[in-house]
Scaffold this active site. Structure first.
Site, mmCIF file in Angstrom:
data_model
loop_
_atom_site.group_PDB
_atom_site.id
_atom_site.type_symbol
_atom_site.label_atom_id
_atom_site.label_comp_id
_atom_site.label_asym_id
_atom_site.label_seq_id
_atom_site.Cartn_x
_atom_site.Cartn_y
_atom_site.Cartn_z
ATOM 1 N N ARG A 18 0.866 -1.267 0.045
ATOM 2 C CA ARG A 18 0.068 0.160 0.002
ATOM 3 C C ARG A 18 0.933 1.320 0.042
ATOM 4 N NH1 ARG A 18 -4.003 2.888 4.610
ATOM 5 N NH2 ARG A 18 -4.972 4.117 3.223
ATOM 6 N N HIS A 19 0.412 2.211 -0.633
ATOM 7 C CA HIS A 19 1.357 3.608 -0.622
ATOM 8 C C HIS A 19 1.117 4.294 0.728
ATOM 9 C CE1 HIS A 19 -2.566 5.929 0.106
ATOM 10 N NE2 HIS A 19 -3.166 5.154 -0.712
ATOM 11 N N ARG A 53 0.067 8.823 -5.629
ATOM 12 C CA ARG A 53 0.436 8.374 -4.210
ATOM 13 C C ARG A 53 1.095 6.828 -4.382
ATOM 14 N NH1 ARG A 53 -5.040 8.936 -4.562
ATOM 15 N NH2 ARG A 53 -6.297 7.013 -3.911
ATOM 16 N N GLU A 85 -7.612 2.551 -6.775
ATOM 17 C CA GLU A 85 -8.306 2.285 -5.436
ATOM 18 C C GLU A 85 -9.805 2.447 -6.193
ATOM 19 O OE1 GLU A 85 -9.328 1.368 -2.991
ATOM 20 O OE2 GLU A 85 -8.321 2.402 -1.437
ATOM 21 N N HIS A 108 -3.473 0.533 -3.275
ATOM 22 C CA HIS A 108 -4.419 1.178 -2.176
ATOM 23 C C HIS A 108 -4.900 0.207 -1.372
ATOM 24 C CE1 HIS A 108 -3.832 4.540 -5.203
ATOM 25 N NE2 HIS A 108 -3.738 3.507 -6.132
#
Length: 205
Positions: free
Chosen positions: A10-11, A60, A84, A153
């Site tokens: 995940r970012h 991101r 996302e 995401h």
């Protein structure tokens, strides 16, 4: 061809994460804490000897992925299907704001049911299926025995993971949310994967 490990990463944190706002597919950049989280996690993930990095094309995630690229010399491949969940015009709103305006949505979530995120958005199952399909393609398109990092995401990765483990949507509630810059390790196995580790993080930033 099939990868032997897929690392879901995940970012790092954004300002909207810190404020508890729905991001969806809005292109919100990492904040300073998120940049530091991504850099710290990249060093740890580089130690797992990845052979390939594939990322959502939202900034991101791509910025997070580039931290790993700088550690490994690998190139970041962009895959829009890893974005996302689409929340439509709810982007930028808090949970309280969404629940106040859409009590039926709030009731569905509290009952563990899926629901569409705004009139123009996706359901959780739709987003998870989209990301799961992308991850299957990525794994099957990678060399045998390789390790692939897929950067995406929190919500969409978590639901995709549940689907890849052969579970239904409701089981995503049994897993805690993915923390910013955390990574989870899965072993591909056709359409029924194995979860090897979950929500790993570098030293707190």
């Amino acid at each position: 061809m099939t990868a032997s490990r897929v690392i879901l990463w995940r970012h790092g944190e954004t300002a909207w994460n810190a404020q508890g706002r729905y991001q969806g597919q809005a292109d919100v950049p990492l904040n300073d804490r998120g940049l530091a989280q991504a850099a710290a996690a990249a060093v740890r993930i580089a130690g797992l000897r990845p052979d390939r990095i594939v990322s959502s094309d939202l900034g991101r995630a791509a910025t997070t992925a580039r931290e790993l690229a700088s550690c490994t010399g690998l190139t970041v491949e962009l895959e829009p299907r890893l974005q996302e969940i689409n929340v439509g015009d709810w982007a930028g709103l808090t949970n309280d704001e969404v629940f106040a305006a859409h009590p039926d949505f709030a009731a569905a979530l509290r009952a563990g049911r899926d629901a569409q995120r705004s009139a123009s958005g996706e359901t959780g199952a739709q987003a998870g299926a989209r990301v799961a399909e992308a991850l299957l393609d990525i794994a099957e398109g990678s060399p045998d025995g390789s390790t692939v990092v897929a950067v995406g995401h929190g919500f969409a990765l978590r639901v995709a993971m549940v689907f890849l483990l052969g579970l239904d949507y409701a089981h995503n509630l049994t897993l805690g949310g993915l923390w910013n810059a955390s990574w989870s390790v899965l072993q591909p196995g056709g359409e029924s994967w194995r979860l090897l580790s979950y929500n790993n993080v570098a030293d707190p930033v």
